[in-house]
Design an enzyme around this catalytic site. Sequence first.
Site, PDB file in Angstrom:
ATOM      1  N   GLY A  37     -12.739  -4.020   1.127  1.00 62.55           N
ATOM      2  CA  GLY A  37     -14.158  -3.730   1.256  1.00 62.55           C
ATOM      3  C   GLY A  37     -14.662  -2.815   0.162  1.00 62.55           C
ATOM      4  N   GLY A  61      -7.649  -8.670   0.116  1.00 64.42           N
ATOM      5  CA  GLY A  61      -6.381  -8.964   0.780  1.00 64.42           C
ATOM      6  C   GLY A  61      -5.831 -10.349   0.509  1.00 64.42           C
ATOM      7  NE  ARG A 120      -4.150  -1.840   2.065  1.00 68.24           N
ATOM      8  CZ  ARG A 120      -4.955  -2.276   3.026  1.00 68.24           C
ATOM      9  NH1 ARG A 120      -4.699  -1.953   4.274  1.00 68.24           N
ATOM     10  NH2 ARG A 120      -6.010  -3.013   2.745  1.00 68.24           N
ATOM     11  CE  LYS A 141     -18.328 -18.360   8.465  1.00 74.06           C
ATOM     12  NZ  LYS A 141     -18.844 -17.739   9.705  1.00 74.06           N
TER      13      LYS A 141
END
Length: 397
Positions: free
Chosen positions: A370, A347, A36, A199
């Site tokens: 996100g 990530g 980053r 999930k």
Amino acid sequence: MTILRMQDLDLRGKRVLIREDLNVAVKNGVIANDTRIVAAAPAIRAALDAGARVIVMSHLGRPEEGKPISEQPGASLAPVAERLAQLLGTRVVLSQHYFANPAEALPAPGEVVLLENVRINSGEESNDDALAKRYAALCDVFVMDAFGTAHRAQASTHGVAKFAPVACAGPLLGSELDALELALKKPARPMLAIVGGAKVSSKLQVLESLAGIVDQLIVGGGIANTFLLAAGYPVGKSLVELDLVDTARALMQKTNSPLPVDVVVAKAFAADAQATVKLVGDVADDDMILDIGPQTATAFAAIIARMNTIIWNGPVGVFEFDSFAKGTEAIAHAVANNHGFSIAGGGETIAAIDKFEVTADISYISTGGGAFLEFVQGETLPAVQILEEVGSRHAAG
């Protein structure tokens, strides 16, 4: 999309406040991965080269608001300042008292001031207008360049843009938006999405959004287990979401979603567990599915090779364990070998790309987790929305 871009502004002599995402893992003062920081450096260097007096701000971790940085071990951006100075080849001064002493936040020509962790400022996460105005008072131009935080309406990402004399997008944020627009709104067909992860529930909105866009959808990781169960295959003691089996079945009916034909199983979730390849119909009651098998990897690679646009988010197995990494490795190399446009984000996906050394061969790697997912879901990113509003007002005169 009407957004001012930093590269289109005259920055000479201006105080330019750049919001970057420098939230990296730091352990005992050592940065574990500087991706980053490396990604943020070009915007800062461009502003310096344009003659601006450059101030940078970012968060790091989740420190407590209103509590001094000296009382929160590991929350300081000091290691980031040191690494940023190395990358830029210039002095980077870490400022702790930028509100109490605004002069401390004004860099000398050619140097950079990095504001200490904005998350310690009371009102940051609640997007407090008073705090946003204090940020805005530090600059002549605000540059939002932190795509990874664009989905959060906070004082340093959203509020400041309302009150700064000029607010614009930095080159990193601009390139992220351009790449996502290209992949989602003007894709070259056929288009494929690869969605992995633990999930279905964590990626349900993404899966449902992509179902209406892509020509083909590959699911992997724990998500695939729920799809396998929905198709009537045994999954043993694998991670599965029983309450979403019907949802998985409905998604399979809406999309062209190939399922694994073979898998790699183990009796325990451990790096040293014995890995065994089985056909999906042969999974035993005490087996855990931890990766796709070689036949499946070959079949998925063949699908990937035929695509002209690929969106990849999430590994297809427990790639952190070498015995269960071959499936994700095969996917990574297949995407890298594809000659179309590929965009990868998240990530774990970035970690896999780094592990298998294919970074240079992916068309675009998103720095957002996100934010990447929310954009793919079709949601409005607050920090982008405010830049659009400001840009529209600027265009109107």
